[in-house]
Design a protein around this motif. Structure first.
Motif, PDB file in Angstrom:
ATOM      1  N   GLY A 162       2.335  -5.946   5.328  1.00 33.27           N
ATOM      2  CA  GLY A 162       2.668  -4.888   4.385  1.00 33.27           C
ATOM      3  C   GLY A 162       3.460  -3.778   5.034  1.00 33.27           C
ATOM      4  N   ASN A 163       3.721  -2.718   4.230  1.00 30.53           N
ATOM      5  CA  ASN A 163       4.396  -1.550   4.817  1.00 30.53           C
ATOM      6  C   ASN A 163       3.582  -0.274   4.656  1.00 30.53           C
ATOM      7  OD1 ASN A 163       4.907  -1.352   2.073  1.00 30.53           O
ATOM      8  ND2 ASN A 163       7.132  -1.295   2.257  1.00 30.53           N
ATOM      9  N   VAL A 164       2.788  -0.172   3.590  1.00 28.33           N
ATOM     10  CA  VAL A 164       1.983   1.051   3.468  1.00 28.33           C
ATOM     11  C   VAL A 164       0.671   0.890   4.233  1.00 28.33           C
ATOM     12  CG1 VAL A 164       1.035   0.395   1.209  1.00 28.33           C
ATOM     13  CG2 VAL A 164       1.117   2.783   1.844  1.00 28.33           C
TER      14      VAL A 164
ATOM     15  N   ALA B 111      -0.741  -4.400   2.750  1.00 29.55           N
ATOM     16  CA  ALA B 111      -0.194  -4.180   1.404  1.00 29.55           C
ATOM     17  C   ALA B 111       1.188  -3.540   1.416  1.00 29.55           C
ATOM     18  CB  ALA B 111      -1.145  -3.305   0.595  1.00 29.55           C
ATOM     19  N   GLU B 112       1.968  -3.992   0.459  1.00 31.37           N
ATOM     20  CA  GLU B 112       3.305  -3.418   0.197  1.00 31.37           C
ATOM     21  C   GLU B 112       3.143  -2.251  -0.775  1.00 31.37           C
ATOM     22  OE1 GLU B 112       6.589  -2.539  -2.184  1.00 31.37           O
ATOM     23  OE2 GLU B 112       4.940  -3.744  -2.969  1.00 31.37           O
ATOM     24  N   PHE B 113       4.020  -1.259  -0.701  1.00 28.20           N
ATOM     25  CA  PHE B 113       3.836   0.015  -1.412  1.00 28.20           C
ATOM     26  C   PHE B 113       3.717  -0.142  -2.940  1.00 28.20           C
ATOM     27  CE2 PHE B 113       5.405   3.797  -3.577  1.00 28.20           C
ATOM     28  CZ  PHE B 113       4.549   4.763  -3.076  1.00 28.20           C
ATOM     29  N   ASN B 114       4.627  -0.879  -3.585  1.00 28.50           N
ATOM     30  CA  ASN B 114       4.615  -0.918  -5.059  1.00 28.50           C
ATOM     31  C   ASN B 114       3.327  -1.526  -5.592  1.00 28.50           C
ATOM     32  OD1 ASN B 114       7.121   0.250  -5.234  1.00 28.50           O
ATOM     33  ND2 ASN B 114       8.234  -1.697  -5.462  1.00 28.50           N
ATOM     34  N   ILE B 115       2.852  -2.575  -4.936  1.00 30.21           N
ATOM     35  CA  ILE B 115       1.632  -3.229  -5.410  1.00 30.21           C
ATOM     36  C   ILE B 115       0.414  -2.387  -5.033  1.00 30.21           C
ATOM     37  CG2 ILE B 115       0.250  -5.346  -5.317  1.00 30.21           C
ATOM     38  CD1 ILE B 115       3.045  -5.703  -6.625  1.00 30.21           C
TER      39      ILE B 115
ATOM     40  N   GLY C 248       5.627   7.092  -8.077  1.00 34.49           N
ATOM     41  CA  GLY C 248       5.533   6.120  -6.991  1.00 34.49           C
ATOM     42  C   GLY C 248       5.933   6.779  -5.697  1.00 34.49           C
ATOM     43  N   ASN C 249       7.199   6.596  -5.336  1.00 34.28           N
ATOM     44  CA  ASN C 249       7.659   7.198  -4.084  1.00 34.28           C
ATOM     45  C   ASN C 249       7.396   8.698  -4.071  1.00 34.28           C
ATOM     46  OD1 ASN C 249       8.732   4.891  -2.747  1.00 34.28           O
ATOM     47  ND2 ASN C 249      10.488   4.931  -4.133  1.00 34.28           N
ATOM     48  N   VAL C 250       7.635   9.338  -5.219  1.00 34.06           N
ATOM     49  CA  VAL C 250       7.292  10.755  -5.416  1.00 34.06           C
ATOM     50  C   VAL C 250       6.738  10.882  -6.833  1.00 34.06           C
ATOM     51  CG1 VAL C 250       8.853  11.779  -3.687  1.00 34.06           C
ATOM     52  CG2 VAL C 250       9.744  11.216  -5.959  1.00 34.06           C
TER      53      VAL C 250
ATOM     54  N   HIS D 272      15.167  -2.906  -0.176  1.00 32.19           N
ATOM     55  CA  HIS D 272      14.201  -3.662  -0.983  1.00 32.19           C
ATOM     56  C   HIS D 272      14.659  -3.801  -2.440  1.00 32.19           C
ATOM     57  CE1 HIS D 272      11.237  -2.957   2.236  1.00 32.19           C
ATOM     58  NE2 HIS D 272      11.586  -1.685   2.198  1.00 32.19           N
ATOM     59  N   ASP D 273      14.919  -2.647  -3.050  1.00 29.58           N
ATOM     60  CA  ASP D 273      15.112  -2.648  -4.505  1.00 29.58           C
ATOM     61  C   ASP D 273      16.478  -3.192  -4.904  1.00 29.58           C
ATOM     62  OD1 ASP D 273      12.590  -1.631  -4.731  1.00 29.58           O
ATOM     63  OD2 ASP D 273      13.234   0.443  -5.009  1.00 29.58           O
ATOM     64  N   ALA D 274      17.477  -2.997  -4.049  1.00 28.10           N
ATOM     65  CA  ALA D 274      18.796  -3.575  -4.359  1.00 28.10           C
ATOM     66  C   ALA D 274      18.717  -5.101  -4.365  1.00 28.10           C
ATOM     67  CB  ALA D 274      19.835  -3.086  -3.361  1.00 28.10           C
TER      68      ALA D 274
ATOM     69  N   VAL E  79      15.137   6.258  -2.435  1.00 28.16           N
ATOM     70  CA  VAL E  79      16.468   6.032  -1.888  1.00 28.16           C
ATOM     71  C   VAL E  79      16.933   4.590  -2.152  1.00 28.16           C
ATOM     72  CG1 VAL E  79      17.827   5.921   0.234  1.00 28.16           C
ATOM     73  CG2 VAL E  79      16.267   7.839  -0.130  1.00 28.16           C
ATOM     74  N   ASP E  80      16.073   3.608  -1.910  1.00 22.70           N
ATOM     75  CA  ASP E  80      16.545   2.236  -2.142  1.00 22.70           C
ATOM     76  C   ASP E  80      16.635   1.948  -3.636  1.00 22.70           C
ATOM     77  OD1 ASP E  80      13.690   2.264  -2.031  1.00 22.70           O
ATOM     78  OD2 ASP E  80      13.671   0.085  -1.831  1.00 22.70           O
ATOM     79  N   ASP E  81      15.799   2.611  -4.442  1.00 22.99           N
ATOM     80  CA  ASP E  81      15.977   2.536  -5.897  1.00 22.99           C
ATOM     81  C   ASP E  81      17.363   3.055  -6.277  1.00 22.99           C
ATOM     82  OD1 ASP E  81      13.042   3.330  -5.229  1.00 22.99           O
ATOM     83  OD2 ASP E  81      12.853   2.465  -7.232  1.00 22.99           O
ATOM     84  N   ALA E  82      17.766   4.172  -5.638  1.00 23.25           N
ATOM     85  CA  ALA E  82      19.059   4.777  -5.971  1.00 23.25           C
ATOM     86  C   ALA E  82      20.194   3.788  -5.729  1.00 23.25           C
ATOM     87  CB  ALA E  82      19.267   6.045  -5.137  1.00 23.25           C
TER      88      ALA E  82
HETATM   89  C1  BDR Z   1       9.114  -0.451  -2.171  1.00 24.46           C
HETATM   90  O1  BDR Z   1       8.368   0.754  -2.008  1.00 24.46           O
HETATM   91  C2  BDR Z   1       9.191   1.856  -2.223  1.00 24.46           C
HETATM   92  O2  BDR Z   1       9.001   2.827  -1.244  1.00 24.46           O
HETATM   93  C3  BDR Z   1      10.606   1.348  -2.267  1.00 24.46           C
HETATM   94  O3  BDR Z   1      11.380   2.116  -3.181  1.00 24.46           O
HETATM   95  C4  BDR Z   1      10.471  -0.069  -2.719  1.00 24.46           C
HETATM   96  O4  BDR Z   1      10.452  -0.177  -4.130  1.00 24.46           O
HETATM   97  C5  BDR Z   1       9.151  -1.171  -0.850  1.00 24.46           C
HETATM   98  O5  BDR Z   1       7.868  -1.453  -0.426  1.00 24.46           O
END
Ligand code: BDR
Ligand code: CA
Length: 308
Positions: free
Chosen positions: A156-158, A162-166, A39-41, A238-240, A14-17
């Motif tokens: 982090g968030n995941v 840690a943050e999700f992308n990394i 990634g997200n899916v 995030h992504d915007a 969604v934030d990528d969108a």
């Molecule tokens: C990042 O993870 C994804 O879920 C989002 O699209 C964003 O790129 C934020 O941690």
């Protein structure tokens, strides 16, 4: 006006969108392609979503190239709890007309970097970029600028670390941060300043456009997820923020750093360590520190309002 040649490496999301629609609204950016990554899916869904988003923008000239289905090690992550089972908040879409390219994401990235100065905006796991580097060890020297949404200092968030992308591909992140390209990295500490609120959803609906309505539809369940986790209705873009950093580099204050990524650890896989000490103040790797939240919201509103 010189337009910045851009590829967005993405896992919509969604934030990528919103990031993609922001980029495609702006004349300063010549968005050549979306390269997709799991990634997200899963990759089939992120690639389908990229095609849907190009259709939604009304553009015919943006390529969509399929990238990595899994990280360099382990299995692909999943954030469908945040983004919906389809990655875009589970709305109904027509079958997109935008095709997938014959070239893979890595082939296309290599070709576009050969053809002129290129900025890569990486808003998903870094698998494609690490693979492009493995295929061509000079790839990093042929990319003018790399902006990465990823990492976290405070939390982090995941996982708490840690943050999700990394976290989704830490081995790839290690390789990317070891590259010679100038990198601007935007961790959660920065992106949590880039938020929309409920009145922005009302604004988007009030535009009376397909883009405005779609964004509001996608953001509603995304907002509900954030409310459950963070107990507030900040809709974190995030992504915007990564596209915003390319539109106006002066809009985000940065600091020179080195970046280390944890690939082991019982609780810390995917954690990022930003060495912010003064010795690195002139580093070409910069970490985003702050942005003006009101200015960010205004730019996002005004840009999304450009769609007819
Ligand atoms: C990042 O993870 C994804 O879920 C989002 O699209 C964003 O790129 C934020 O941690
Ligand atoms: Ca993303």
């Amino acid at each position: 006006m010189a337009r910045t040649r851009v590829v967005i490496d993405t896992d919509p999301g969604v934030d990528d969108a919103v990031a993609i629609l922001l980029a495609l609204a702006r004349d300063e950016l010549d968005v050549l392609a979306l390269t997709t990554v799991a990634g997200n899916v899963a990759i089939d869904k992120t690639t389908l979503n990229a095609r849907r988003l190009v259709d939604l923008s009304g553009r015919r000239d943006v390529l969509v190239a399929r990238g990595a289905a899994r990280p360099l090690a382990g299995v692909a992550g999943d954030a469908s709890e945040v983004h919906g089972a389809d990655g875009l908040g589970d709305q109904v879409w027509d079958e997109p007309r935008t095709p997938e390219t014959d070239e893979t994401a890595v082939e296309l990235l290599g070709r576009l970097a050969d053809e002129g100065p290129l900025t890569v905006i990486a808003i998903g796991p870094l698998t494609n970029l690490a693979t492009a580097l493995a295929r061509d060890p000079l790839f990093d020297t042929r990319v003018e600028r790399l902006v990465v949404m990823g990492g976290a200092s405070f939390q982090g968030n995941v996982t708490p670390a840690a943050e999700f992308n990394i976290w989704s591909d830490p081995e790839a992140a290690v390789r990317v941060f070891a590259g010679r390209w100038p990198i601007t990295v935007l961790p959660l500490d920065l992106t949590h300043q880039a938020v929309l609120r409920d009145d922005d959803l009302a604004f988007l609906r009030g535009l009376g456009t397909r883009v405005g309505e779609r964004c509001a539809q996608m953001l509603e369940p995304y907002a509900a997820y954030h409310e459950r986790w963070y107990a507030n209705r900040d809709i974190i873009m995030h992504d915007a923020a990564a596209v915003y950093a390319v539109l106006d580099p002066s809009a985000i204050t940065t600091q020179g750093v080195t970046v280390a990524v944890e690939t082991g650890g019982e609780h810390s896989r995917g954690a990022t360590w930003f060495d912010r000490r003064r010795a690195h103040e002139n580093s070409t790797t910069r970490v985003g520190v702050s942005l003006d939240p009101e200015r960010f919201r205004a730019v996002l509103r005004e840009s999304l309002a450009r769609y007819a």
